[in-house]
Write a protein that holds these residues in place. Structure first.
Motif, PDB file in Angstrom:
ATOM      1  N   ARG A   1       0.858  -1.183   0.016  1.00 20.76           N
ATOM      2  CA  ARG A   1      -0.066   0.020  -0.153  1.00 20.76           C
ATOM      3  C   ARG A   1       0.842   1.426   0.105  1.00 20.76           C
ATOM      4  NH1 ARG A   1      -2.852  -2.824   4.293  1.00 20.76           N
ATOM      5  NH2 ARG A   1      -1.656  -1.450   5.782  1.00 20.76           N
ATOM      6  N   GLU A   2       0.219   2.425  -0.381  1.00 23.37           N
ATOM      7  CA  GLU A   2       0.993   3.519  -0.219  1.00 23.37           C
ATOM      8  C   GLU A   2       0.950   3.967   1.138  1.00 23.37           C
ATOM      9  OE1 GLU A   2       1.714   5.361  -3.395  1.00 23.37           O
ATOM     10  OE2 GLU A   2       2.405   7.037  -2.401  1.00 23.37           O
ATOM     11  N   PRO A   3       2.063   4.299   1.817  1.00 21.16           N
ATOM     12  CA  PRO A   3       1.977   4.726   3.297  1.00 21.16           C
ATOM     13  C   PRO A   3       1.274   5.946   3.442  1.00 21.16           C
ATOM     14  CG  PRO A   3       4.312   4.273   2.353  1.00 21.16           C
ATOM     15  CD  PRO A   3       3.471   4.405   1.082  1.00 21.16           C
ATOM     16  N   ALA A   4       0.581   5.841   4.482  1.00 17.68           N
ATOM     17  CA  ALA A   4      -0.635   6.640   4.994  1.00 17.68           C
ATOM     18  C   ALA A   4      -0.529   6.981   6.328  1.00 17.68           C
ATOM     19  CB  ALA A   4      -1.950   6.473   4.231  1.00 17.68           C
ATOM     20  N   LEU A   5       0.463   7.742   6.942  1.00 16.87           N
ATOM     21  CA  LEU A   5       0.490   7.965   8.284  1.00 16.87           C
ATOM     22  C   LEU A   5      -0.852   8.394   8.947  1.00 16.87           C
ATOM     23  CD1 LEU A   5       2.873   7.206  10.129  1.00 16.87           C
ATOM     24  CD2 LEU A   5       3.220   9.938  10.376  1.00 16.87           C
ATOM     25  N   PRO A   6      -1.457   7.383  10.167  1.00 20.15           N
ATOM     26  CA  PRO A   6      -2.755   8.025  10.657  1.00 20.15           C
ATOM     27  C   PRO A   6      -2.556   9.245  11.464  1.00 20.15           C
ATOM     28  CG  PRO A   6      -2.013   5.556  11.076  1.00 20.15           C
ATOM     29  CD  PRO A   6      -0.980   6.138  10.456  1.00 20.15           C
ATOM     30  N   LYS A   7      -3.486  10.135  11.314  1.00 16.29           N
ATOM     31  CA  LYS A   7      -3.238  11.462  11.960  1.00 16.29           C
ATOM     32  C   LYS A   7      -2.841  11.265  13.654  1.00 16.29           C
ATOM     33  CE  LYS A   7      -5.048  14.611   8.723  1.00 16.29           C
ATOM     34  NZ  LYS A   7      -6.638  15.355   8.434  1.00 16.29           N
ATOM     35  N   ASN A   8      -3.412  10.024  14.279  1.00 20.63           N
ATOM     36  CA  ASN A   8      -3.263  10.294  15.734  1.00 20.63           C
ATOM     37  C   ASN A   8      -1.575   9.930  15.667  1.00 20.63           C
ATOM     38  OD1 ASN A   8      -3.714   7.595  14.537  1.00 20.63           O
ATOM     39  ND2 ASN A   8      -4.226   6.915  16.477  1.00 20.63           N
ATOM     40  N   LEU A   9      -1.069   9.330  14.581  1.00 24.33           N
ATOM     41  CA  LEU A   9       0.432   9.081  15.106  1.00 24.33           C
ATOM     42  C   LEU A   9       1.411  10.045  14.611  1.00 24.33           C
ATOM     43  CD1 LEU A   9       1.060   5.325  13.838  1.00 24.33           C
ATOM     44  CD2 LEU A   9       0.756   6.080  16.153  1.00 24.33           C
ATOM     45  N   LEU A  10       0.772  11.407  13.858  1.00 21.80           N
ATOM     46  CA  LEU A  10       1.430  12.221  13.395  1.00 21.80           C
ATOM     47  C   LEU A  10       1.906  13.213  14.587  1.00 21.80           C
ATOM     48  CD1 LEU A  10       2.701  13.971  11.164  1.00 21.80           C
ATOM     49  CD2 LEU A  10       0.501  14.835  10.590  1.00 21.80           C
ATOM     50  N   HIS A  11       3.183  13.503  14.790  1.00 24.60           N
ATOM     51  CA  HIS A  11       3.563  14.543  15.607  1.00 24.60           C
ATOM     52  C   HIS A  11       5.106  15.090  15.251  1.00 24.60           C
ATOM     53  CE1 HIS A  11       6.494  11.959  18.147  1.00 24.60           C
ATOM     54  NE2 HIS A  11       5.900  11.107  17.469  1.00 24.60           N
ATOM     55  N   TYR A  12       5.458  16.169  15.489  1.00 27.74           N
ATOM     56  CA  TYR A  12       6.748  16.709  15.281  1.00 27.74           C
ATOM     57  C   TYR A  12       7.764  16.665  16.454  1.00 27.74           C
ATOM     58  CZ  TYR A  12       4.028  18.281  11.165  1.00 27.74           C
ATOM     59  OH  TYR A  12       3.060  18.506  10.186  1.00 27.74           O
TER      60      TYR A  12
END
Lengths: 178, 278
Positions: A166-177
């Motif tokens: 699959r095309e990687p699609a990071l779930p928003k709940n894992l997104l952090h900087y």
């Protein structure tokens, strides 16, 4: 089925992303049934064979970083910039506020507790770049994995997506900087 | 239902409602699209808007598309005389500065608009020095939260790495221009709420920067006080209160626990900034 071959490296980073990769803990066992590690600080293999995925931690602060990054790009089908430093230079890029000589003088001549002050100039030391750069300013990057460091779940999410085609699609709940 | 009857239904305009992404939203005369949307619990991404302050319309994140607006076009309207078929009524506007008008058909949460908003956010990131891991505001930063909302993974453009000064002259407030996004919230809060006029923007285009209204240009010589709204309103880490760093651990901060799109969060954020021990 042959295993997916992954190479990893840490350039101008702190190895924190690699530590976070290892935070997968027992999930690494399942991952390694589908994946083999090629060039990586975890295997001590010194040069890349042709690989499927390259994980690059850290930005570019010296000539060797650029050399290694180009080797990864030449050998990895998919190159992933891992962590804040790889994506925007991160904390090492805070030296970009100053010129290189100021940084060297502060660290090796005028710094607190410096003994035998001299700026290192051994021929084996890679030449420092004038500024610290993120990876995408030098080679094409296929995917980005933000975070300082990205969590083990983020690594699993992206690698899991790629392993399953699959095309990687990071779930928003894992997104952090941070 | 016949096609004709269907058209009649969709063309019926309920007085004093606008339609955002298919949802009818009531508004009062004088409200902007943003006011009406926020009151109805519909999130339109924004950075330079704060209810209660004069809308500024500068960050452009709240750009929405209006499909048809209540205005008549005559045959002499030159826009109708092009050889291409264009929807002359379709236009992009800032939701925070555009008055709500009955019957507006507004697109907000669309892939195309969110992609443009993400590009704007990327430009805000690369124009300054936004190094989240090294910033006290991380987790409480609206710029960061909007970037999360839009799924921004990288800066895309080459980093500017501008060299900007830190003003640490004030005893209780620190000003780090590395992170200023020129939203003018502090400018407006100081002028409209605090009645002080401490901040302003000087310069144009890429040279625009925040300045302090004092003889030396330093914060210490201004009449800024810790309790001023201007100190607490900064959406990024440009204005920080000294000696109150890292009181809430990373991972338990506002946007670690909430999404920026949750309506009604603004008072929570402001209250948290003022009473960090809560």
């Amino acid at each position: 089925m042959s295993k997916i071959r992954i190479a990893t490296t840490s350039l101008a980073g702190c190895f924190g992303c690699h530590m976070s990769f290892l935070d997968m803990d027992e999930r690494l066992v399942a991952l390694l049934e589908h994946v083999e590690l090629n060039r990586s600080p975890l295997t001590d293999i010194k040069h890349c064979d042709p690989c499927d995925i390259g994980l690059v931690e850290g930005g570019l602060c010296n000539a060797d970083n650029v050399h290694v990054l180009r080797e990864f790009r030449a050998n990895c089908k998919i190159l992933i910039a891992v962590g804040a430093c790889a994506i925007n230079g991160g904390v090492p890029a805070m030296r970009n506020h100053f010129n290189l000589r100021e940084c060297l003088e502060e660290a090796f001549l005028n710094g607190v507790g410096v003994d035998n002050p001299q700026i290192p100039n051994d021929i084996e030391l890679p030449l420092l770049l004038d500024k610290v750069h993120p990876l995408h300013e030098v080679v094409h990057i296929d995917y980005y994995l933000p975070g300082c460091p990205p969590s083990a779940d983020e690594f699993l999410s992206v690698l899991g997506d790629l392993l399953e085609g699959r095309e990687p699609a990071l779930p928003k709940n894992l997104l952090h900087y941070d | 239902m016949s096609a004709e009857a269907n058209m009649t239904t969709t063309n019926t305009v309920t007085p004093n409602t606008i339609n955002i992404d298919g949802q009818d939203i009531p508004f009062k005369n004088g409200q902007t699209i943003m006011d009406a949307a926020l009151a109805a619990g519909v999130y339109i991404p924004h950075l330079c808007h704060k209810p209660g302050l004069t809308p500024h319309g500068s960050c452009k994140l709240c750009t929405v598309d209006i499909g048809s607006r209540s205005m008549s076009t005559s045959a002499s309207d030159r826009r109708t005389q092009t050889k291409f078929s264009v929807d002359i009524d379709r236009r992009s506007v800032s939701a925070c500065t555009t008055p709500a008008v009955a019957g507006q058909q507004i697109s907000n949460d669309t892939p195309a608009l969110n992609e443009v908003r993400k590009t704007i956010t990327q430009m805000l990131f690369i124009e300054g020095n936004h190094l989240c891991p090294a910033c006290e505001k991380t987790g409480n930063c609206t710029l960061q939260a909007v970037a999360y909302h839009l799924g921004m993974l990288d800066g895309h453009f080459p980093q500017f790495f501008p060299r900007r000064e830190v003003d640490a002259s004030h005893p209780t407030v620190m000003l780090d221009l590395d992170r200023c996004i020129l939203c003018e919230l502090c400018v407006r809060a100081s002028r409209e709420v605090d009645g002080k006029n401490v901040f302003a923007i000087a310069g144009r285009g890429i040279n625009a920067h925040l300045i302090v209204n004092s003889p030396s240009g330093k914060l210490v010589d201004s009449d800024l006080e810790t309790g001023d709204m201007a100190v607490h309103i900064c959406p990024v880490g440009a204005i920080l209160i000294k000696e109150h760093g890292y009181e809430v651990p990373i991972g338990r901060r506002t946007f670690d626990l909430h999404q920026v799109g949750e309506i009604g969060l603004e008072p929570v954020i402001l209250a948290k900034a003022r009473h960090t021990n809560e």
